[in-house]
Write an enzyme that holds these catalytic residues in place. Structure first.
Site, PDB file in Angstrom:
ATOM      1  N   ILE A  29     -33.836  28.471  71.231  1.00 49.46           N
ATOM      2  CA  ILE A  29     -34.314  27.204  71.404  1.00 49.46           C
ATOM      3  C   ILE A  29     -35.259  26.240  70.343  1.00 49.46           C
ATOM      4  O   ILE A  29     -36.416  27.010  70.358  1.00 49.46           O
ATOM      5  CB  ILE A  29     -34.809  27.094  72.848  1.00 49.46           C
ATOM      6  CG1 ILE A  29     -33.993  27.637  74.036  1.00 49.46           C
ATOM      7  CG2 ILE A  29     -35.218  25.611  73.240  1.00 49.46           C
ATOM      8  CD1 ILE A  29     -34.848  27.745  75.316  1.00 49.46           C
ATOM      9  N   ARG A  30     -34.736  25.718  69.621  1.00 46.00           N
ATOM     10  CA  ARG A  30     -35.310  25.030  68.410  1.00 46.00           C
ATOM     11  C   ARG A  30     -36.254  25.901  67.732  1.00 46.00           C
ATOM     12  O   ARG A  30     -37.573  25.832  67.712  1.00 46.00           O
ATOM     13  CB  ARG A  30     -36.264  23.792  69.014  1.00 46.00           C
ATOM     14  CG  ARG A  30     -35.294  22.767  69.429  1.00 46.00           C
ATOM     15  CD  ARG A  30     -36.024  21.422  69.843  1.00 46.00           C
ATOM     16  NE  ARG A  30     -37.045  21.883  70.732  1.00 46.00           N
ATOM     17  CZ  ARG A  30     -38.328  21.478  70.587  1.00 46.00           C
ATOM     18  NH1 ARG A  30     -38.935  21.355  69.224  1.00 46.00           N
ATOM     19  NH2 ARG A  30     -39.517  21.939  71.424  1.00 46.00           N
ATOM     20  N   CYS A  64     -41.226  32.595  69.882  1.00 46.35           N
ATOM     21  CA  CYS A  64     -40.930  31.260  69.503  1.00 46.35           C
ATOM     22  C   CYS A  64     -42.244  30.446  69.165  1.00 46.35           C
ATOM     23  O   CYS A  64     -42.849  30.829  67.991  1.00 46.35           O
ATOM     24  CB  CYS A  64     -39.986  30.484  70.578  1.00 46.35           C
ATOM     25  SG  CYS A  64     -39.163  29.447  69.869  1.00 46.35           S
ATOM     26  N   HIS A 102     -36.091  33.700  72.866  1.00 39.03           N
ATOM     27  CA  HIS A 102     -36.738  33.913  74.272  1.00 39.03           C
ATOM     28  C   HIS A 102     -36.503  34.952  75.156  1.00 39.03           C
ATOM     29  O   HIS A 102     -35.436  34.716  75.927  1.00 39.03           O
ATOM     30  CB  HIS A 102     -36.453  32.474  74.825  1.00 39.03           C
ATOM     31  CG  HIS A 102     -36.952  31.448  74.256  1.00 39.03           C
ATOM     32  ND1 HIS A 102     -38.315  30.799  74.800  1.00 39.03           N
ATOM     33  CD2 HIS A 102     -36.752  30.575  73.422  1.00 39.03           C
ATOM     34  CE1 HIS A 102     -38.791  29.684  74.121  1.00 39.03           C
ATOM     35  NE2 HIS A 102     -37.839  29.657  73.151  1.00 39.03           N
ATOM     36  N   GLU A 145     -37.879  36.213  77.494  1.00 39.29           N
ATOM     37  CA  GLU A 145     -38.294  35.948  79.015  1.00 39.29           C
ATOM     38  C   GLU A 145     -37.246  35.087  79.780  1.00 39.29           C
ATOM     39  O   GLU A 145     -37.313  35.006  80.995  1.00 39.29           O
ATOM     40  CB  GLU A 145     -39.748  35.157  78.949  1.00 39.29           C
ATOM     41  CG  GLU A 145     -39.547  33.751  78.607  1.00 39.29           C
ATOM     42  CD  GLU A 145     -39.590  33.290  77.201  1.00 39.29           C
ATOM     43  OE1 GLU A 145     -39.091  34.195  76.579  1.00 39.29           O
ATOM     44  OE2 GLU A 145     -39.553  32.139  76.994  1.00 39.29           O
ATOM     45  N   GLY A 172     -43.049  27.319  73.609  1.00 37.16           N
ATOM     46  CA  GLY A 172     -43.336  25.967  74.011  1.00 37.16           C
ATOM     47  C   GLY A 172     -43.450  25.185  72.881  1.00 37.16           C
ATOM     48  O   GLY A 172     -42.529  24.881  72.059  1.00 37.16           O
ATOM     49  N   GLU A 173     -44.685  24.413  72.646  1.00 34.22           N
ATOM     50  CA  GLU A 173     -44.908  23.388  71.414  1.00 34.22           C
ATOM     51  C   GLU A 173     -46.107  24.168  70.613  1.00 34.22           C
ATOM     52  O   GLU A 173     -46.944  24.128  71.247  1.00 34.22           O
ATOM     53  CB  GLU A 173     -45.024  22.285  71.855  1.00 34.22           C
ATOM     54  CG  GLU A 173     -44.785  21.424  70.749  1.00 34.22           C
ATOM     55  CD  GLU A 173     -43.514  21.565  70.081  1.00 34.22           C
ATOM     56  OE1 GLU A 173     -42.249  21.211  70.669  1.00 34.22           O
ATOM     57  OE2 GLU A 173     -43.675  21.510  68.793  1.00 34.22           O
ATOM     58  N   SER A 174     -45.759  24.811  69.611  1.00 35.76           N
ATOM     59  CA  SER A 174     -46.772  25.274  68.808  1.00 35.76           C
ATOM     60  C   SER A 174     -48.223  24.448  68.478  1.00 35.76           C
ATOM     61  O   SER A 174     -49.095  25.075  68.491  1.00 35.76           O
ATOM     62  CB  SER A 174     -46.340  26.319  67.502  1.00 35.76           C
ATOM     63  OG  SER A 174     -45.700  25.055  66.567  1.00 35.76           O
ATOM     64  N   ARG A 227     -40.508  26.223  61.056  1.00 34.25           N
ATOM     65  CA  ARG A 227     -40.182  25.851  62.218  1.00 34.25           C
ATOM     66  C   ARG A 227     -38.967  24.971  62.309  1.00 34.25           C
ATOM     67  O   ARG A 227     -38.259  24.613  61.443  1.00 34.25           O
ATOM     68  CB  ARG A 227     -41.284  24.798  62.960  1.00 34.25           C
ATOM     69  CG  ARG A 227     -42.525  25.443  62.875  1.00 34.25           C
ATOM     70  CD  ARG A 227     -43.748  24.194  63.164  1.00 34.25           C
ATOM     71  NE  ARG A 227     -43.411  23.754  64.316  1.00 34.25           N
ATOM     72  CZ  ARG A 227     -43.977  22.610  64.802  1.00 34.25           C
ATOM     73  NH1 ARG A 227     -44.973  22.125  64.259  1.00 34.25           N
ATOM     74  NH2 ARG A 227     -43.997  22.048  66.095  1.00 34.25           N
TER      75      ARG A 227
HETATM   76  N1  GLN Z   1     -40.070  24.085  68.114  1.00 30.49           N
HETATM   77  C1  GLN Z   1     -41.200  24.770  68.685  1.00 30.49           C
HETATM   78  C2  GLN Z   1     -42.315  24.718  67.617  1.00 30.49           C
HETATM   79  O1  GLN Z   1     -42.294  24.488  66.779  1.00 30.49           O
HETATM   80  C3  GLN Z   1     -41.002  25.996  69.131  1.00 30.49           C
HETATM   81  C4  GLN Z   1     -39.813  25.895  70.232  1.00 30.49           C
HETATM   82  C5  GLN Z   1     -39.792  26.915  71.377  1.00 30.49           C
HETATM   83  O2  GLN Z   1     -40.956  27.651  71.553  1.00 30.49           O
HETATM   84  N2  GLN Z   1     -38.761  27.039  71.938  1.00 30.49           N
HETATM   85  O3  GLN Z   1     -43.426  24.937  68.088  1.00 30.49           O
END
Ligand code: GLN
Length: 192
Positions: free
Chosen positions: A135-136, A79, A171, A173, A47-49, A107
């Site tokens: 993903i990112r 992630c 990921h 999942e 998600g977004e940390s 990150r």
């Molecule tokens: N780029 C996100 C972060 O820094 C992590 C991306 C993800 O969980 N797919 O939190």
């Protein structure tokens, strides 16, 4: 066995679905402190940390969880969840962290050009490579002695283990392959 998935933000539904495919495992949502009492292990999703970290603080989950993990409670971060478990973040330092993995993590380590990619990843003790979706994604930059590297790419380690703690940059999942989740279940079983 009850395996919790932190369900504040990110891809928690997908983790619960894949956990429920494993015989004897029941995936449950974790949203508040009381939910921690009824689980045998916890997955922190992507998600977004920064967002997940702030929500962990707001719901008074950060410190209780930190203490549980330090005492051996099994946890798996994927992630953003992996970033949250780390002690240090490369060139950043003010986001709330669980800080239990003895690593420095970077990150968005694959550059802004590449948002997502799929790699046939060689994983320690896996006979067949694993299709890993990034993903990112973050990558590990510095690593302590107690950390075991399970998989790496050119940029650095992307799948590691430190006792009761497992972390993946990708990921698991988002695939039908249950091997990574099964590995976490094996860690829980060993510690029970
Ligand atoms: N780029 C996100 C972060 O820094 C992590 C991306 C993800 O969980 N797919 O939190």
């Amino acid at each position: 066995m009850q395996v919790g998935v932190l369900s504040l933000q990110g891809s928690f539904v997908e983790h619960i679905n894949i956990l429920n495919k494993i015989p004897g495992v029941n995936g449950v949502q974790v949203k508040k402190k009381e939910d921690l009492k009824k689980i045998n292990g916890l997955i922190i999703p992507g998600g977004e940390s920064t967002t997940i970290g702030k929500l962990l603080e707001r719901y008074d989950l950060l410190n209780p969880l930190k203490n549980m993990i330090s005492e051996g409670f099994p946890v798996f971060g994927t992630c953003a969840g992996f970033i949250l478990l780390s002690k240090r973040i490369f060139q950043e330092n003010d986001q709330p962290l669980l800080g239990v993995f003895d690593i420095t993590i970077k990150r968005n380590a694959f550059g802004t050009q590449i948002n997502s990619m799929e790699i046939d990843l060689k994983i320690k003790n896996f006979e067949i490579p694993y299709k890993a979706i990034f993903i990112r994604a973050p990558v590990v930059k510095e690593i302590g002695d107690s950390v075991e590297v399970l998989a790496e790419v050119e940029e650095g380690p992307v799948f590691i283990k430190q006792g009761n703690i497992l972390g993946a940059s990708f990921h698991p999942e988002l695939t039908d392959d249950i091997r990574i989740h099964q590995m976490f279940i094996d860690i829980i079983n060993k510690r029970r």
